[in-house]
Scaffold this active site. Structure first.
Site: not given
Ligand code: IPM
Ligand code: MN
Length: 372
Positions: A143, A194, A227, A251, A255
């Protein structure tokens, strides 16, 4: 009368002002019935600020935010500003607040209300009783990483780039928040990155492991690739307690987690800075839903996420846990009584009553009256 509690209210765009209006009713109720008062300032952010000042957050509003004990934030953005210059997009107002207030720890709880077990798209047995806390790093990563931008590359093609970047201290401070919170919950932290493909992921795993060994070995720590976590959150979400992850993964995963609870319209969040010498943390509270332009201005939005953000503010910024409990209980009871905004009307809707934004807000205040 001065209350010693300085609050900045930033309703923003879209449904932000509508849901904030319902919270104002609760703030007024709290002042009257529980003597919990605030000195409230209000300002513009996002598209609303862009229209008036030509920037998504004025320097004045930024200064007020830095001086406030807490900021209560609505939402920003909408199609009206889709064509705004990238550096002036409504979202930049929120990102500036996060960065300049150094709000590095974003707490995003996902809790399933018993009354709404049927609103989740997952089977009731998978989500009933779910209570997880996602801690998203909020002031670094892709970001904010430099360099970023777009240019014409050596082959004459348009090329855009962002940089994922983390320092060891940035990772440690957000992981510390996760460990501390876990101690007050089920004592379990899952750290997600990751590390199989990213240098920042490798560093993240190393630092989480080191900090755990140094200071928090009483807490159970596990690691997962982000993931795989996205998958596990749908398969068996109740296996998790506290999840800590970077800005972008946080983020996305938050959600996803929010939909386990039935609706984006339910979930609050707290963004916290480091404690200063007096123990005070800069803080901003916001629903995790966006500005929902498709339903803005129609009186349809669910004010619960904004209401619960206010409750989080009572708890984390003002040590008013009892009052926060009361607001949360009022919300729970109103849902139990069957009140539903449109976003919650999925699955089994027997015995429910469809309401708009204001009716939902009024029902919560009425329930507070009953509880007091
Ligand atoms: C969120 C939002 C923001 C983000 C936007 C509005 C900048 O999606 O708080 O999750 O991407 O962080
Ligand atoms: Mn988001």
């Amino acid at each position: 009368m001065a209350s010693n509690r300085n609050l900045l209210v930033l309703p923003g765009d879209g449904i932000g002002p509508e849901v904030m209006n319902e919270v104002r009713k609760i703030i007024a109720w709290m002042g009257k019935k529980r003597a919990v008062g605030f000195d409230i300032k209000e300002d513009l952010v996002g598209g609303a600020a862009l229209d008036k000042h030509g920037v998504p957050l004025s320097d004045d509003a930024m200064k007020t935010a830095l001086e406030a004990d807490a900021v209560l934030f609505g939402s920003v953005g909408g199609p009206k500003w889709d064509t705004a210059d990238f550096s002036k997009k409504p979202e930049r107002g929120l990102l500036r607040l996060r960065k300049e207030m150094d709000l590095f720890a974003n707490l995003r709880p996902a809790k399933v209300f018993d009354a709404l077990v049927d609103a989740s798209s997952l089977k009731p047995e998978i989500v009933k009783g779910l209570d997880i806390m996602i801690i998203r790093e909020l002031t670094s990563g892709v970001y904010f990483g430099e360099p970023r931008g777009r240019h014409i590359n050596a082959k004459g093609e348009v090329e855009a780039f962002d940089t994922q970047r983390y320092t060891a201290p940035e990772i440690r401070r957000v992981c510390a928040v996760a460990f501390e919170l876990a101690r007050k919950r089920k004592n379990k932290v899952l750290s997600a990155e990751k590390a199989n493909v990213m240098y920042t992921g490798v560093l993240w795993r190393e630092e989480a492991t080191k900090l755990h060994k140094e200071k928090y070995s009483d807490v159970k720590l596990e690691h997962m690739y982000a993931d795989a976590l996205a998958m596990q959150l749908l398969r068996a979400p109740k296996e998790f307690d506290v999840i800590v992850t970077d800005n972008l993964f946080g983020d996305i995963l938050s959600d996803e987690a929010s939909m386990l609870t039935g609706s984006l319209g339910l979930l609050p969040s707290a963004s916290l800075g480091a404690p200063d010498a007096t123990g005070r943390r800069k803080a901003l509270y916001e629903p995790i839903h966006g500005s929902a332009p498709d339903i803005a201005g129609k009186g349809l939005a669910n004010p619960i996420a904004q209401t619960l953000s206010y409750a989080m503010m009572l708890r984390y910024s003002f040590d008013l846990g009892k009052d926060a409990d009361m607001v949360e209980l009022a919300v729970e009871n109103v849902l139990k009584a069957g009140y539903r905004t449109g976003d919650l009307l999925v699955g089994n809707t027997d015995g429910t009553k469809k309401v708009g934004t204001q009716e939902m807000g009024d029902a919560i205040v009425k329930e507070l009256d009953r509880l007091v």
